[in-house]
Design an enzyme around this catalytic site. Structure first.
Site, short mmCIF file in Angstrom:
data_model
loop_
_atom_site.label_atom_id
_atom_site.label_comp_id
_atom_site.label_asym_id
_atom_site.label_seq_id
_atom_site.Cartn_x
_atom_site.Cartn_y
_atom_site.Cartn_z
N ASP A 1 -42.82 27.37 12.85
CA ASP A 1 -42.71 28.81 13.08
C ASP A 1 -42.63 29.59 11.77
O ASP A 1 -42.93 29.07 10.69
CB ASP A 1 -41.50 29.10 13.94
CG ASP A 1 -40.18 28.80 13.23
OD1 ASP A 1 -40.17 27.89 12.39
OD2 ASP A 1 -39.17 29.47 13.53
N LYS B 1 -32.16 23.27 11.52
CA LYS B 1 -33.26 22.57 12.17
C LYS B 1 -34.45 22.54 11.22
O LYS B 1 -34.54 23.35 10.31
CB LYS B 1 -33.61 23.23 13.50
CG LYS B 1 -33.74 24.76 13.48
CD LYS B 1 -33.86 25.27 14.90
CE LYS B 1 -33.93 26.79 14.97
NZ LYS B 1 -32.62 27.42 14.82
N SER C 1 -37.28 34.43 11.63
CA SER C 1 -37.69 33.19 12.27
C SER C 1 -39.04 33.31 12.96
O SER C 1 -40.06 33.55 12.32
CB SER C 1 -36.61 32.73 13.25
OG SER C 1 -36.88 31.43 13.74
N HIS C 2 -39.07 33.17 14.27
CA HIS C 2 -40.30 33.14 15.04
C HIS C 2 -40.73 34.53 15.52
O HIS C 2 -41.73 34.65 16.23
CB HIS C 2 -40.11 32.23 16.26
CG HIS C 2 -38.92 32.61 17.10
ND1 HIS C 2 -37.63 32.48 16.63
CD2 HIS C 2 -38.83 33.14 18.33
CE1 HIS C 2 -36.80 32.90 17.57
NE2 HIS C 2 -37.49 33.31 18.61
N ASP D 1 -40.29 30.66 9.73
CA ASP D 1 -39.48 30.20 8.60
C ASP D 1 -39.39 28.69 8.49
O ASP D 1 -38.65 28.16 7.66
CB ASP D 1 -38.08 30.81 8.65
CG ASP D 1 -37.26 30.32 9.84
OD1 ASP D 1 -37.86 29.99 10.88
OD2 ASP D 1 -36.02 30.30 9.75
N ASP E 1 -38.34 26.25 10.67
CA ASP E 1 -37.27 25.42 11.22
C ASP E 1 -37.56 24.92 12.64
O ASP E 1 -36.86 24.04 13.13
CB ASP E 1 -35.92 26.13 11.16
CG ASP E 1 -35.87 27.45 11.93
OD1 ASP E 1 -36.90 27.84 12.53
OD2 ASP E 1 -34.81 28.09 11.93
N ARG E 2 -38.58 25.44 13.29
CA ARG E 2 -38.91 24.99 14.64
C ARG E 2 -40.15 24.12 14.63
O ARG E 2 -40.90 24.11 13.66
CB ARG E 2 -39.10 26.19 15.58
CG ARG E 2 -37.87 27.05 15.67
CD ARG E 2 -38.06 28.24 16.59
NE ARG E 2 -36.89 29.09 16.55
CZ ARG E 2 -36.27 29.60 17.62
NH1 ARG E 2 -36.73 29.33 18.82
NH2 ARG E 2 -35.20 30.35 17.49
#
Length: 541
Positions: free
Chosen positions: A275, A374, A111-112, A277, A279-280
Site C-alpha cells: 500500500d 506490519k 497509509s492506504h 506506506d 506496511d500492508r
C-alpha cells in the site's frame, strides 16, 4: 511562534489523518508536531537524542518534512536521520529507529488512503521500540494540542534532502540516509536470499504491484536486484505524490489489474501488492486469492521454513476482527494466541515481552518481531520462502492448510464515508440491544454471546474499551461491527462476517455464497440500510 489550540487533533488507530487541505491550514501541522514533542519530551529534554523522519512521498510530504526538521532543531534534538527525499516506508522507519537506537520517529503517511492535493495526509509518532505510540502517549498528544499556546521553529533555509550525508541545521545535525539500505540488510538477515535467487533462476514468476507508492524502490532493490527476478517484476514501481490517481489500498477492488492478471491464462506463480506506506500486503496465487486472515494463519504454520523462524514461534497475536484461523494454528503448535483491538500499537507490548513472534490483522497487515510495524515486503518474502521450500503452488498450500485445520470463511464489508451521526446512531442502537441477544436466533442460529470488546493488556495492565461489537453464534460464527479510525471524511462502518467450516467436502465454496445467510443477517441486525441509506457496501474483501 504564538498559536492557539486547533480542535479535532485526536489521533486515531495510527496517528492523525486529515485532508491535505487541513494540514495546509496556518499553524495546523506545526501545532500537532509541537503537541507530539510536548507529550514525549523527557525531563531532561531532547539533548543528545536522535529522531527519525520520513514518509510515503505523498503530496505535501516534502513540505511537511522541512517544517518538522526546523521544529526538531528548535526543540533541541541533536540529530535527525531522514530518508533521502524525505522517503521512508513505515516498516523501514521502524527498522531505522531500532537499528540506530533512536529516541523515536515521525512518519508522514495516510497509509492506504488516496493522495494528491485533494487527498489525505497523515502524521504519527513511533516510540523507541520502533512501534506506533501507545494509547497513553497519543492521549497525551491530544491533551497537549488542546492547551497549546506556542510552538518552536528555527528560522532557516530548507535542507537539501536529495544529497546523502550530514548537514548542520542550527545546532542540530540532519543526516540524509538511504531509505532502503538498512531495510534490505534486515531482510537479508531474516531470509535465505541465495535460496530465493535460485527460485527465480529456476523460472519462478512474481508480479509485485507497488501501486505507485513507497514500496517501488524497496521492491526493485530486493526482488529484481538482490534476488534476480526479471526486470518488470515490479509494476507501478515509481512513487508518485498522487499514486498515479489511484487508491493505494492493496485489496481486490483497487488492485484489480493484478487480480485480472493472476486469474488469467498466463498468470505468474505469485501476485503481491503493498500500500501507500508499505506496511500492508495482498497475496494472490495463480487462480486463488488468499485473504489476510488466512495468510496470517498460513505464514504462522510455515514460518519455520525461513531461517529467522527455524526454531519456531513463541506465539501469535491477531486483532479481534481478524478470523480465528490463526487460533487453530496456535493450538496445533502449542503456543498462545492473543486477541487485541485493531491497531498495530497493541502488538508492541506482546512483541517486546517475547510473548509472540507473528502478528496480523484482517486489514492486510502481517509482521513479526523484526520491527514493530506490519510489513508488506516481509510478508511477500516469507511467502516466497515457503513456496521455495515446499515446492508447491499457492493453491496447493492453501488447500492443504484448509484440509488440515478447516476453513474460516470470512469477509469484510465496508460502508465508506457514511454520515457520522448515522454511524454513531447505528452503533449506539446495536450496543443497547446486545444484552438481549444471547439466546435469540440470527440466520437460524442461536446467539451464544454478544458484547462490546474490551482488552486488558497482559503486559502493562492497561485497558481499552469499546473496541467493536461482537455477536458470536453457538457454532462459532461471528458478526463484528466497528467504526474505522483511518478515514478522513464522514465515517466508515466495517462489518466482519465469519463462519468456520470443518467439512473437507465444503472447503472450496465461493466466500460470499458460503456466508450469504450471515451477510443478510448482519445487515438486518444493525439496520444498516435504514440508518445509512446504503443498499450495499462500498468495498467487499
Amino acid at each position: 511562534m504564538l498559536t492557539q489550540p486547533i480542535s479535532g487533533m485526536k489521533p486515531g488507530t495510527s496517528g492523525l489523518r486529515k485532508k491535505v487541505t487541513d494540514f495546509q491550514r496556518p499553524h495546523y501541522l506545526a501545532n500537532f508536531v509541537q503537541s507530539i514533542f510536548n507529550a514525549v519530551r523527557p525531563a531532561d529534554g531532547f539533548a543528545g537524542k536522535t529522531l527519525v523522519l520520513g514518509g510515503d512521498g505523498r503530496f505535501f510530504n516534502a513540505e511537511a518534512a522541512q517544517l518538522i526538521l526546523k521544529m526538531a532543531a528548535a526543540n533541541g534534538f541533536a540529530r535527525v536521520l531522514v530518508g533521502q527525499g524525505a522517503i521512508l516506508s513505515t516498516p523501514a522507519a521502524s527498522c531505522v529507529i531500532r537499528r540506530h537506537g533512536a529516541f523515536g520517529g515521525i512518519i508522514l503517511s495516510a497509509s492506504h488512503n488516496p493522495g494528491g492535493p485533494e487527498g489525505d495526509f497523515g502524521i504519527k509518532f513511533n516510540a523507541a521500540n520502533g512501534g506506533p505510540a501507545p494509547e497513553a502517549m497519543t492521549e497525551a498528544m491530544y491533551a497537549a494540542s488542546q492547551t497549546l499556546t506556542e510552538y518552536h521553529v528555527l528560522e532557516a533555509p530548507d535542507v537539501d534532502l536529495t544529497r546523502l550525508g550530514p548537514t548542520a541545521l542550527g545546532a542540530m545535525t540532519v543526516e540524509v540516509i538511504s531509505p532502503v539500505d538498512d531495510y534490505v540488510a534486515l531482510m537479508a538477515s531474516l531470509f535465505d536470499f541465495p535460496a530465493l535467487r535460485a527460485l527465480f533462476a529456476g523460472g519462478f514468476r512474481l508480479r509485485f504491484d507497488a501501486m505507485h507508492a513507497v514500496t517501488g524502490p524497496y521492491a526493485r532493490a530486493i526482488f529484481e536486484e538482490a534476488l534476480g527476478a526479471p526486470a518488470g517484476t515490479v509494476m507501478n514501481g515509481t512513487p508518485l505524490p498522487d499514486f498515479g490517481g489511484h487508491h493505494p489500498d492493496p485489496n481486490l477492488v483497487h488492485a484489480h489489474e493484478l487480480l485480472a492478471l493472476m486469474m488469467g491464462p498466463d498468470a505468474p506463480d505469485l501476485g503481491a501488492a503493498s500500500d501507500g506506506d508499505g506496511d500492508r500486503n495482498l497475496i494472490i496465487g495463480r487462480g486463488i486469492f488468499i485473504s489476510p486472515s488466512d495468510s496470517l494463519a498460513m505464514l504462522a504454520a510455515n514460518a519455520h521454513l525461513a531461517p529467522a523462524y527455524a526454531q519456531g514461534i513463541s506465539g501469535i497475536a491477531r486483532s479481534m476482527p481478524t478470523s480465528g484461523a490463526a487460533d487453530r494454528v496456535a493450538a496445533a503448535l502449542g503456543v498462545p494466541v492473543y486477541e487485541t483491538p485493531t491497531g498495530w500499537k497493541f502488538f508492541g507490548n506482546l512483541l517486546d515481552a517475547g510473548r509472540v513472534t507473528i502478528c496480523g490483522e484482517e486489514s492486510a497487515g502481517t509482521g513479526s518481531h523484526h520491527v514493530r510495524e506490519k510489513d508488506g515486503i516481509w510478508a511477500v518474502l516469507l511467502w516466497l520462502s515457503i513456496l521455495a521450500r515446499r515446492g508447491q503452488s499457492v493453491q496447493q498450500i492453501a488447500q492443504e492448510h484448509w484440509f488440515t485445520y478447516g476453513r474460516n470463511y470470512y469477509t469484510r464489508h465496508d460502508y465508506e464515508e457514511i454520515d457520522a451521526a448515522a454511524a454513531a446512531q447505528l452503533m449506539a442502537g446495536l450496543r443497547a440491544r446486545l444484552p438481549a441477544l444471547p439466546g435469540a436466533t440470527v440466520a437460524g442460529r442461536l446467539v451464544a454471546t454478544a458484547d462490546d470488546f474490551s482488552y486488558l493488556d497482559p503486559v502493562d495492565g492497561s485497558q481499552s474499551k469499546q473496541q467493536g461489537l461482537r455477536v458470536v453464534l453457538a457454532d462459532g460464527s461471528r458478526i463484528v461491527y466497528r467504526l474505522s479510525g483511518t478515514g478522513t471524511a464522514g465515517a466508515t462502518l466495517r462489518v466482519y462476517i465469519e463462519q468456520y467450516e470443518p467439512d473437507a467436502a465444503r472447503l472450496d465454496l465461493p466466500v460470499q455464497e458460503a456466508l450469504a445467510p450471515l451477510i443478510a443477517a448482519a445487515e438486518s441486525l444493525a439496520d444498516i440500510r435504514a440508518l445509512t441509506g446504503r443498499t450495499e457496501p462500498s468495498v467487499i474483501t
